[in-house]
Design a protein around this motif. Structure first.
Motif, PDB file in Angstrom:
ATOM      1  N   CYS A 137       0.863  -1.175   0.000  1.00 38.63           N
ATOM      2  CA  CYS A 137       0.000   0.000   0.000  1.00 38.63           C
ATOM      3  C   CYS A 137       0.900   1.225   0.000  1.00 38.63           C
ATOM      4  N   ASN A 138       0.702   2.100  -0.951  1.00 44.93           N
ATOM      5  CA  ASN A 138       1.574   3.288  -0.994  1.00 44.93           C
ATOM      6  C   ASN A 138       0.834   4.603  -0.758  1.00 44.93           C
ATOM      7  N   GLU A 139      -0.324   4.500  -0.094  1.00 45.48           N
ATOM      8  CA  GLU A 139      -0.972   5.726   0.393  1.00 45.48           C
ATOM      9  C   GLU A 139      -1.132   5.517   1.891  1.00 45.48           C
ATOM     10  N   TYR A 140      -0.666   6.467   2.677  1.00 46.27           N
ATOM     11  CA  TYR A 140      -0.727   6.275   4.124  1.00 46.27           C
ATOM     12  C   TYR A 140      -2.183   6.151   4.568  1.00 46.27           C
ATOM     13  N   CYS A 141      -2.517   5.036   5.240  1.00 47.80           N
ATOM     14  CA  CYS A 141      -3.915   4.764   5.556  1.00 47.80           C
ATOM     15  C   CYS A 141      -4.136   4.427   7.026  1.00 47.80           C
ATOM     16  N   GLY A 142      -3.181   4.768   7.867  1.00 46.94           N
ATOM     17  CA  GLY A 142      -3.396   4.543   9.297  1.00 46.94           C
ATOM     18  C   GLY A 142      -2.321   3.688   9.919  1.00 46.94           C
ATOM     19  N   ILE A 143      -2.588   3.274  11.136  1.00 45.40           N
ATOM     20  CA  ILE A 143      -1.584   2.630  11.987  1.00 45.40           C
ATOM     21  C   ILE A 143      -1.054   1.319  11.396  1.00 45.40           C
ATOM     22  N   GLY A 144      -1.898   0.612  10.615  1.00 49.37           N
ATOM     23  CA  GLY A 144      -1.457  -0.668  10.054  1.00 49.37           C
ATOM     24  C   GLY A 144      -0.987  -0.577   8.613  1.00 49.37           C
ATOM     25  N   HIS A 145      -0.808   0.641   8.135  1.00 45.39           N
ATOM     26  CA  HIS A 145      -0.446   0.875   6.730  1.00 45.39           C
ATOM     27  C   HIS A 145       0.729   0.015   6.261  1.00 45.39           C
ATOM     28  N   HIS A 146       1.767  -0.037   7.095  1.00 48.05           N
ATOM     29  CA  HIS A 146       2.984  -0.753   6.686  1.00 48.05           C
ATOM     30  C   HIS A 146       2.795  -2.268   6.650  1.00 48.05           C
ATOM     31  N   THR A 147       1.703  -2.758   7.242  1.00 47.81           N
ATOM     32  CA  THR A 147       1.478  -4.209   7.230  1.00 47.81           C
ATOM     33  C   THR A 147       0.554  -4.619   6.087  1.00 47.81           C
ATOM     34  N   MET A 148       0.093  -3.651   5.330  1.00 51.10           N
ATOM     35  CA  MET A 148      -0.907  -3.926   4.305  1.00 51.10           C
ATOM     36  C   MET A 148      -0.231  -4.460   3.047  1.00 51.10           C
ATOM     37  N   MET A 149      -0.075  -5.763   3.020  1.00 51.40           N
ATOM     38  CA  MET A 149       0.614  -6.383   1.891  1.00 51.40           C
ATOM     39  C   MET A 149      -0.213  -7.504   1.304  1.00 51.40           C
ATOM     40  N   GLY A 150      -0.186  -7.601   0.008  1.00 48.32           N
ATOM     41  CA  GLY A 150      -0.915  -8.665  -0.669  1.00 48.32           C
ATOM     42  C   GLY A 150      -0.005  -9.394  -1.642  1.00 48.32           C
ATOM     43  N   LYS A 151      -0.563 -10.406  -2.296  1.00 46.57           N
ATOM     44  CA  LYS A 151       0.241 -11.180  -3.245  1.00 46.57           C
ATOM     45  C   LYS A 151      -0.548 -11.459  -4.515  1.00 46.57           C
ATOM     46  N   ILE A 152       0.165 -11.463  -5.600  1.00 45.46           N
ATOM     47  CA  ILE A 152      -0.382 -12.007  -6.844  1.00 45.46           C
ATOM     48  C   ILE A 152       0.634 -13.048  -7.321  1.00 45.46           C
ATOM     49  N   PHE A 153       0.160 -14.269  -7.463  1.00 45.14           N
ATOM     50  CA  PHE A 153       1.031 -15.334  -7.955  1.00 45.14           C
ATOM     51  C   PHE A 153       0.698 -15.557  -9.421  1.00 45.14           C
ATOM     52  N   VAL A 154       1.712 -15.482 -10.252  1.00 43.05           N
ATOM     53  CA  VAL A 154       1.491 -15.762 -11.670  1.00 43.05           C
ATOM     54  C   VAL A 154       2.120 -17.137 -11.945  1.00 43.05           C
ATOM     55  N   VAL A 155       1.267 -18.054 -12.411  1.00 41.17           N
ATOM     56  CA  VAL A 155       1.716 -19.427 -12.586  1.00 41.17           C
ATOM     57  C   VAL A 155       1.580 -19.849 -14.053  1.00 41.17           C
ATOM     58  N   ASP A 156       2.359 -20.853 -14.437  1.00 36.78           N
ATOM     59  CA  ASP A 156       2.199 -21.412 -15.773  1.00 36.78           C
ATOM     60  C   ASP A 156       0.884 -22.179 -15.780  1.00 36.78           C
ATOM     61  N   LYS A 157       0.335 -22.329 -16.953  1.00 34.24           N
ATOM     62  CA  LYS A 157      -0.988 -22.947 -17.072  1.00 34.24           C
ATOM     63  C   LYS A 157      -1.039 -24.330 -16.441  1.00 34.24           C
ATOM     64  N   LYS A 158      -2.125 -24.570 -15.676  1.00 35.47           N
ATOM     65  CA  LYS A 158      -2.235 -25.861 -14.987  1.00 35.47           C
ATOM     66  C   LYS A 158      -2.837 -26.906 -15.909  1.00 35.47           C
TER      67      LYS A 158
END
Ligand code: CUA
Length: 184
Positions: free
Chosen positions: A163-184
């Motif tokens: 997250c790159n907009e300051y959004c409060g006390i937990g801002h720095h913990t706001m992390m997500g993931k996108i996994f890009v995989v080869d076709k299953k």
């Protein structure tokens, strides 16, 4: 000195000074240059995507995200804080929903390489910044609007959303993931 009124009562009738004219000219040229650069950088910078935006309520967006999560969750991802976040593998070519909220990106996404997706992102509370690393793609995520982009991931790997907009006390913990995989 400018704190006193001008000695000449009809001061607006005195011709504009040469140096002032030059500065107005410089500022104008600079404005036009920056304006043109804004357009140029959209293509050359490869960071600001051509996205669409639509109005949507938090309830509706939340319902759409939840429906996708209920249907396509493939596993759980445990964050460093111990929270379990579902990893969703939606069908290629379809609509994918990503919710920003205090202080999570929810859910995590597993996308297939070289497949196209319609990625919808919205916030349930206030403004967050979607920043995809290490490719450095940045989007402002606002409540009541969904930002939609058509994307085709072309490189397999694990991408982190910060997250790159300051959004409060937990801002720095706001992390997500996108996994890009080869076709299953
Ligand atoms: Cu969300 Cu900072």
């Amino acid at each position: 000195m400018s704190i006193y009124p001008p000695k000449e009562a009809l001061w607006w009738k005195t011709p504009i000074g040469k140096s002032e004219l030059v500065w107005v000219g410089v500022a104008l040229v600079w404005c036009l240059f920056m304006f043109a650069f804004m357009v140029y950088w959209h293509g050359a910078g490869k960071q600001n995507l051509s996205n669409e935006a639509y109005r949507i309520s938090a309830e509706d967006f939340s319902a759409k995200t939840k429906a996708m999560v209920d249907k396509y969750t493939v596993r759980q991802y445990k964050t460093k804080l111990g929270t379990e976040i579902p990893v969703v593998h939606p069908p290629a070519g379809g609509d994918v929903y990503l919710t920003a909220r205090l202080w999570q990106w929810w859910p995590m996404l597993e996308l297939e390489k070289d497949k196209s997706y319609r990625l919808h992102i919205s916030s349930l509370d206030w403004m967050h910044g979607f920043s995809l690393q290490p490719v450095n793609i940045n989007l402002e995520i606002l409540p009541d609007y969904e930002t939609v982009l058509t994307t085709t991931p072309d490189k397999a790997g694990e991408y982190t959303i910060v997250c790159n907009e300051y959004c409060g006390i937990g801002h720095h913990t706001m992390m997500g993931k996108i996994f890009v995989v080869d076709k299953k």
